[in-house]
Design an enzyme around this catalytic site. Sequence first.
Site, mmCIF file in Angstrom:
data_model
loop_
_atom_site.group_PDB
_atom_site.id
_atom_site.type_symbol
_atom_site.label_atom_id
_atom_site.label_comp_id
_atom_site.label_asym_id
_atom_site.label_seq_id
_atom_site.Cartn_x
_atom_site.Cartn_y
_atom_site.Cartn_z
ATOM 1 N N SER A 32 -4.855 1.572 0.897
ATOM 2 C CA SER A 32 -3.645 1.021 0.283
ATOM 3 C C SER A 32 -3.362 -0.381 0.807
ATOM 4 O O SER A 32 -3.067 -1.293 0.032
ATOM 5 C CB SER A 32 -2.431 1.917 0.593
ATOM 6 O OG SER A 32 -2.636 3.207 0.093
ATOM 7 N N ARG B 166 4.037 -3.132 4.707
ATOM 8 C CA ARG B 166 4.481 -1.736 4.797
ATOM 9 C C ARG B 166 5.626 -1.470 3.808
ATOM 10 O O ARG B 166 5.726 -0.377 3.243
ATOM 11 C CB ARG B 166 4.878 -1.354 6.232
ATOM 12 C CG ARG B 166 5.147 0.145 6.401
ATOM 13 C CD ARG B 166 5.046 0.625 7.836
ATOM 14 N NE ARG B 166 3.690 0.605 8.341
ATOM 15 C CZ ARG B 166 2.773 1.569 8.110
ATOM 16 N NH1 ARG B 166 3.092 2.643 7.411
ATOM 17 N NH2 ARG B 166 1.555 1.455 8.580
ATOM 18 N N HIS C 238 3.956 -1.088 0.527
ATOM 19 C CA HIS C 238 3.273 0.212 0.557
ATOM 20 C C HIS C 238 4.249 1.351 0.226
ATOM 21 O O HIS C 238 3.886 2.329 -0.418
ATOM 22 C CB HIS C 238 2.674 0.402 1.961
ATOM 23 C CG HIS C 238 2.012 1.715 2.197
ATOM 24 N ND1 HIS C 238 2.568 2.687 3.003
ATOM 25 C CD2 HIS C 238 0.856 2.232 1.732
ATOM 26 C CE1 HIS C 238 1.775 3.744 3.022
ATOM 27 N NE2 HIS C 238 0.728 3.496 2.263
#
Lengths: 205, 205
Positions: free
Chosen positions: B14, B37, B40
């Site tokens: 990812s 993040r 994500h």
Amino acid sequence: MDYIKVPHLIEEKSFEIITEELGDKTFPEEIGKIIKRVIHTTADFQYADITVISPDAIASAKKAIKSGAHIVTDTKMAMSGINKARLLKYKGEVHCYISDEDVAKKAKEQGITRAMAAMEKAIGDEKNKIFVIGNAPTALFKLKQFIEEGKVKPDLVVGVPVGFVGAAESKEAFEKLNVPYIVTRGRKGGSTVAAAIVNAILYML
Amino acid sequence: MDYIKVPHLIEEKSFEIITEELGDKTFPEEIGKIIKRVIHTTADFQYADITVISPDAIASAKKAIKSGAHIVTDTKMAMSGINKARLLKYKGEVHCYISDEDVAKKAKEQGITRAMAAMEKAIGDEKNKIFVIGNAPTALFKLKQFIEEGKVKPDLVVGVPVGFVGAAESKEAFEKLNVPYIVTRGRKGGSTVAAAIVNAILYML
């Protein structure tokens, strides 16, 4: 600085703004309630285009909740976001098995994700009728397998994993199943989206 | 159907995709870790443009966590998303006072939100050094007031309320304060974003 401090007024005003900004994009009442609550939770209007609700989903979920159905989530975050007090009115409970010791053990033994092992545990309890997956595509793939094998027949699947690996595919696969579902097409979704969808249905009752 | 079932491989892949799709948009290493993040967690690349990190924020937060700082969140959802096992390595804990009886009582008496009353309780414990607000603009406004009054001096404020009423304004106000902060400009943010930011910092240690 002056700002609105009364929660229900904040929410009311938010929904007014959302409706206004959606403009010509209108929905049948109950579908609109779900989509607007998701936008309220994300401030992302794209959800108006990617949220797909099967024709039987809302009615099936409402009937299940009224009959005391339990809800399973893939994450503690999604569980945490669901209005459990409201659910309890109908004797419903929310379960998340991801941190259970037996789930961790099984995942390790079988080389699968804990999310998958948690789904296996979830279908072991007949009271679990609504499956809410906001994070783990692997949980949704596993649930699909169990449905195809006839091992479980959910009254609603909320399938909204977010992410870049498997999320879109896991949701696409669901749209072909004969089961009441609510999904978000593509990469977007998440635990807050999952909880918002469940709460929108709870607030209809 | 074939799909990746190993969590750390899913995450690795990812982050590769995110880096690739960000293309020319590059960041200093630690800032990049936070922004990636958040993407994500949301699958929303807009966060690359709206996430603002004050120059001292990451260093201040790392130092605080290593010294055993406690974290306060405005919602149970944000608390639920933070990696508490990782935080506990440094003797840190996460607190959320929103459901406390004394908080509900005070909110009712004073005609303020529970989120505001919870902030007031939070500043009463000196161990609380990191404030994480993913949902309630009113909590962020209240925290700003306490900082301006000299009642609290946070080592980090993660201010990422989502929404249509007050959220953008509450975050804008923070960018003018002399305190380490991470905010998301505009309407977007949320509990999952808040938790992702804290976890990104925890994983740097």
